[in-house]
Design an enzyme around this catalytic site. Structure first.
Site, PDB file in Angstrom:
ATOM      1  N   MET A  30       2.353  -6.478  13.039  1.00 16.75           N
ATOM      2  CA  MET A  30       1.722  -5.941  11.824  1.00 16.75           C
ATOM      3  C   MET A  30       2.469  -6.452  10.593  1.00 16.75           C
ATOM      4  O   MET A  30       2.325  -5.893   9.500  1.00 16.75           O
ATOM      5  CB  MET A  30       1.722  -4.409  11.854  1.00 16.75           C
ATOM      6  N   GLY A  31       3.295  -7.490  10.770  1.00 17.14           N
ATOM      7  CA  GLY A  31       4.036  -8.050   9.640  1.00 17.14           C
ATOM      8  C   GLY A  31       5.249  -7.208   9.287  1.00 17.14           C
ATOM      9  O   GLY A  31       5.702  -6.395  10.091  1.00 17.14           O
ATOM     10  N   HIS A  34      11.024  -8.385  11.100  1.00 13.78           N
ATOM     11  CA  HIS A  34      12.439  -8.031  11.144  1.00 13.78           C
ATOM     12  C   HIS A  34      13.071  -8.595  12.411  1.00 13.78           C
ATOM     13  O   HIS A  34      12.420  -9.351  13.155  1.00 13.78           O
ATOM     14  CB  HIS A  34      12.615  -6.513  11.041  1.00 13.78           C
ATOM     15  N   HIS A  37      11.052  -8.447  15.697  1.00 13.82           N
ATOM     16  CA  HIS A  37      10.032  -9.489  15.808  1.00 13.82           C
ATOM     17  C   HIS A  37      10.691 -10.845  16.085  1.00 13.82           C
ATOM     18  O   HIS A  37      10.172 -11.653  16.845  1.00 13.82           O
ATOM     19  CB  HIS A  37       9.241  -9.595  14.505  1.00 13.82           C
ATOM     20  N   GLY A 147       7.364  -5.717  22.552  1.00 18.56           N
ATOM     21  CA  GLY A 147       8.708  -5.148  22.553  1.00 18.56           C
ATOM     22  C   GLY A 147       8.789  -3.853  23.359  1.00 18.56           C
ATOM     23  O   GLY A 147       7.868  -3.031  23.319  1.00 18.56           O
ATOM     24  N   SER A 186       9.916  -1.494  11.064  1.00 16.17           N
ATOM     25  CA  SER A 186       9.411  -1.646   9.682  1.00 16.17           C
ATOM     26  C   SER A 186       9.417  -0.301   8.984  1.00 16.17           C
ATOM     27  O   SER A 186       9.537  -0.221   7.763  1.00 16.17           O
ATOM     28  CB  SER A 186       7.987  -2.203   9.695  1.00 16.17           C
ATOM     29  N   ARG A 187       9.261   0.770   9.746  1.00 18.48           N
ATOM     30  CA  ARG A 187       9.168   2.110   9.144  1.00 18.48           C
ATOM     31  C   ARG A 187      10.533   2.660   8.724  1.00 18.48           C
ATOM     32  O   ARG A 187      10.584   3.673   8.017  1.00 18.48           O
ATOM     33  CB  ARG A 187       8.478   3.074  10.114  1.00 18.48           C
TER      34      ARG A 187
HETATM   35  P1  AMP Z   1       4.781  -4.066  15.001  1.00 17.26           P
HETATM   36  O1  AMP Z   1       4.752  -5.141  13.954  1.00 17.26           O
HETATM   37  O2  AMP Z   1       5.604  -2.889  14.644  1.00 17.26           O
HETATM   38  O3  AMP Z   1       3.403  -3.730  15.516  1.00 17.26           O
HETATM   39  O4  AMP Z   1       5.529  -4.718  16.241  1.00 17.26           O
HETATM   40  C1  AMP Z   1       5.113  -5.936  16.797  1.00 17.26           C
HETATM   41  C2  AMP Z   1       5.832  -6.128  18.102  1.00 17.26           C
HETATM   42  O5  AMP Z   1       7.226  -6.139  17.875  1.00 17.26           O
HETATM   43  C3  AMP Z   1       5.537  -5.007  19.108  1.00 17.26           C
HETATM   44  O6  AMP Z   1       5.361  -5.575  20.398  1.00 17.26           O
HETATM   45  C4  AMP Z   1       6.782  -4.176  19.036  1.00 17.26           C
HETATM   46  O7  AMP Z   1       7.062  -3.493  20.238  1.00 17.26           O
HETATM   47  C5  AMP Z   1       7.835  -5.219  18.759  1.00 17.26           C
HETATM   48  N1  AMP Z   1       9.025  -4.615  18.139  1.00 17.26           N
HETATM   49  C6  AMP Z   1       9.056  -3.814  17.045  1.00 17.26           C
HETATM   50  N2  AMP Z   1      10.313  -3.392  16.799  1.00 17.26           N
HETATM   51  C7  AMP Z   1      11.087  -3.920  17.777  1.00 17.26           C
HETATM   52  C8  AMP Z   1      12.474  -3.846  18.093  1.00 17.26           C
HETATM   53  N3  AMP Z   1      13.340  -3.141  17.358  1.00 17.26           N
HETATM   54  N4  AMP Z   1      12.912  -4.507  19.191  1.00 17.26           N
HETATM   55  C9  AMP Z   1      12.059  -5.228  19.950  1.00 17.26           C
HETATM   56  N5  AMP Z   1      10.746  -5.345  19.704  1.00 17.26           N
HETATM   57  C10 AMP Z   1      10.260  -4.698  18.635  1.00 17.26           C
END
Ligand code: AMP
Length: 284
Positions: A30-31, A34, A37, A147, A186-187
């Site tokens: 979702m951008g 960090h 990602h 993740g 991100s949060r």
């Molecule tokens: P999001 O952008 O939050 O939807 O996350 C995109 C992907 O990154 C998802 O598969 C998450 O599980 C993974 N992800 C987010 N935070 C972490 C983290 N701290 N460690 C590993 N993977 C992560």
């Protein structure tokens, strides 16, 4: 690096890569990219020849009153990171391209989506599986990377791929943490300085659960009450759930054995935080 907003441009670019014999990787995000990602992207770059990162804040997976509008969208900075990390194609569609009209077709993984976050975010997983199915159909990757941070999501996506015989592999990467142990998210940006300090207690409570399990503790209630004790040090922390579940079925086992997922969700001020650890009791 190419940036595509249109589905047909993604199909064209991916086809060109495939025609050259390249394997295709996909990292859906979702951008607000960090270090979490980055780990997924690094792993994808190693394992596949042509990497697509999608950046899409999927409106359907946010409930009423959730943070869809205020979710961070630092698009240019994200593109810069993708360039640096070796991404070949960024797919960043506007919502109307993914949902040109009311969506009538949904992919729903039953049972696995009911406990844990499913209880607190009705409709969330149905929207996640549907958007992932769409992304898999648009990009047609050989491997998609997710993740462990979102443990239930990982289990649900894997099950969807198996149940629907989707022709790709799902690779789950470990959770990346800040130096103090807080899972990168991100949060975390929503937290005040004090809340950011306090947020580490989620991980501290998980660590304690891990220690107890590794020491042979089999009483779930004892473990949860110890975790609650640790979390009670944080003022205004609103714990949504603490659960010890079977890592595959996500059900609470009568007896703790095999691979156990200790999962927690809590609201801290403006942020809803989730975290988890996996403990394999057969290996302790
Ligand atoms: P999001 O952008 O939050 O939807 O996350 C995109 C992907 O990154 C998802 O598969 C998450 O599980 C993974 N992800 C987010 N935070 C972490 C983290 N701290 N460690 C590993 N993977 C992560």
């Amino acid at each position: 690096m190419e940036v595509a907003e249109k589905i047909k441009d993604v199909r064209r670019a991916v086809k060109a890569a495939r025609d050259k014999g390249k394997t295709i990787g996909l990292v859906p995000t979702m951008g607000a990219l960090h270090a979490g990602h980055m780990l997924l992207i690094e792993r994808a770059v190693k394992k596949t020849d042509y990497l697509v990162v999608s950046i899409f804040v999927n409106p359907t997976q946010f409930g009423p009153g959730e943070d869809f509008d205020k979710y961070p969208r630092p698009f240019e900075a994200d593109l810069e990171k993708c360039r640096k990390w070796g991404v070949e194609l960024v797919f960043a569609p506007k919502p109307y391209r993914m949902y040109p009209r009311e969506n009538l077709t949904w992919v729903n993984v039953e049972r696995l989506t009911e406990p844990l976050c499913g209880k607190f975010r009705p409709g969330h997983f149905r929207a996640v599986t549907t958007v992932c199915a769409k992304l898999f159909n648009i990009v047609q990757p050989d491997i998609a990377f997710f993740g462990q941070k979102d443990a239930q999501q990982a289990v649900v996506i894997k099950r969807m791929v198996e149940d629907l015989n989707l022709p790709l592999e799902i690779d789950i990467c470990p959770t990346v943490r800040e130096p103090d142990g807080l899972a990168v998210s991100s949060r975390n940006k929503y937290l005040s300085t004090q809340q950011r300090k306090d947020a580490v207690y989620l991980y501290k409570s998980l660590q304690r659960a891990g220690e107890m399990l590794e020491a042979g503790e089999k009483n779930t209630r004892k473990i949860i009450s110890e975790m609650q004790n640790i979390l009670s040090r944080v003022p205004f922390l609103e714990v949504q759930y603490i659960n010890l579940v079977d890592a595959q079925t996500l059900e609470e086992p009568e007896q703790l054995k095999g691979e156990i997922l200790v999962a927690i969700a809590a609201k801290l001020g403006p942020a809803r935080l989730i975290d988890n650890i996996l403990i394999d009791l057969d290996k302790t």
